[in-house]
Design an enzyme around this catalytic site. Structure first.
Site, PDB file in Angstrom:
ATOM      1  N   CYS A  64      33.532  32.958  34.995  1.00  0.00           N
ATOM      2  CA  CYS A  64      34.353  32.861  36.213  1.00  0.00           C
ATOM      3  C   CYS A  64      35.188  34.125  36.395  1.00  0.00           C
ATOM      4  CB  CYS A  64      35.259  31.638  36.150  1.00  0.00           C
ATOM      5  SG  CYS A  64      34.362  30.074  36.040  1.00  0.00           S
ATOM      6  N   ASP A  65      35.691  34.656  35.314  1.00  0.00           N
ATOM      7  CA  ASP A  65      36.446  35.907  35.329  1.00  0.00           C
ATOM      8  C   ASP A  65      35.557  37.029  35.880  1.00  0.00           C
ATOM      9  OD1 ASP A  65      37.017  38.611  33.947  1.00  0.00           O
ATOM     10  OD2 ASP A  65      38.866  37.517  33.510  1.00  0.00           O
TER      11      ASP A  65
END
Length: 171
Positions: A64-65
């Site tokens: 997600c980062d």
């Protein structure tokens, strides 16, 4: 509420999505989320813009980062009428802290933690994990769904080129 199986896995394990299967060409459902200041936001707040909506399980995870940083980078080359919204169930305070640390300045992070409104309306809430599945929706300026990508394995990144191409094709 409708449950759908056979669409995604998480670390190879089959998961269940709650909510409808949206279709390209349909009107995008409204949703109610909050921004970093706990201000309610809905699709109407982005009226007249092309929207890339990236749903992620949690900003505080490696994929997600990476995804949010990538969309932040891609956003710099998009026309001004394109907004990138990243929606997760992370608390708004955590989203704000993460964005500050990651230097995110082009992606707008929104939290669906209060009502799961986005997750349920867009059919991307994972029943077993109570998180949003990795997915991307591109809406035109009239809020018609023009592109949908539900990433089959939650731990994988989306096809960025396809998303950006879909958004640019609407400009």
């Amino acid at each position: 509420m409708q449950e759908r199986t056979g669409i995604i896995t998480f670390k190879g394990n089959p998961m269940t999505l709650i909510g409808p299967e949206l279709k390209i060409g349909a009107a995008a459902p409204d949703f109610r989320v909050v921004d970093a200041t706990l201000t309610p936001r809905s699709i109407a707040d982005y009226a007249g813009t092309i929207k890339i909506i990236s749903a992620v399980p949690s900003l505080d995870t490696p994929v997600c980062d990476t995804e949010t940083r990538r969309f932040n980078s891609e956003a710099t080359a998009l026309p001004a009428n394109v907004v990138v919204l990243t929606i997760s169930l992370d608390l708004p305070f955590a989203q704000k802290r993460w964005c500050g640390a990651a230097g995110i300045d082009r992606v707008i992070t929104l939290s669906d933690y209060q009502e799961r409104s986005f997750g349920l309306a867009y059919g991307v809430l994972i029943k077993e994990l109570k998180l949003l599945t990795r997915s991307v929706f591109v809406l035109d300026a009239q809020n018609i769904i023009r592109y949908i990508q539900i990433v089959p394995e939650v731990t994988h990144e989306p096809d960025y080129a396809a998303v950006i191409s879909a958004a640019k094709g609407l400009c």
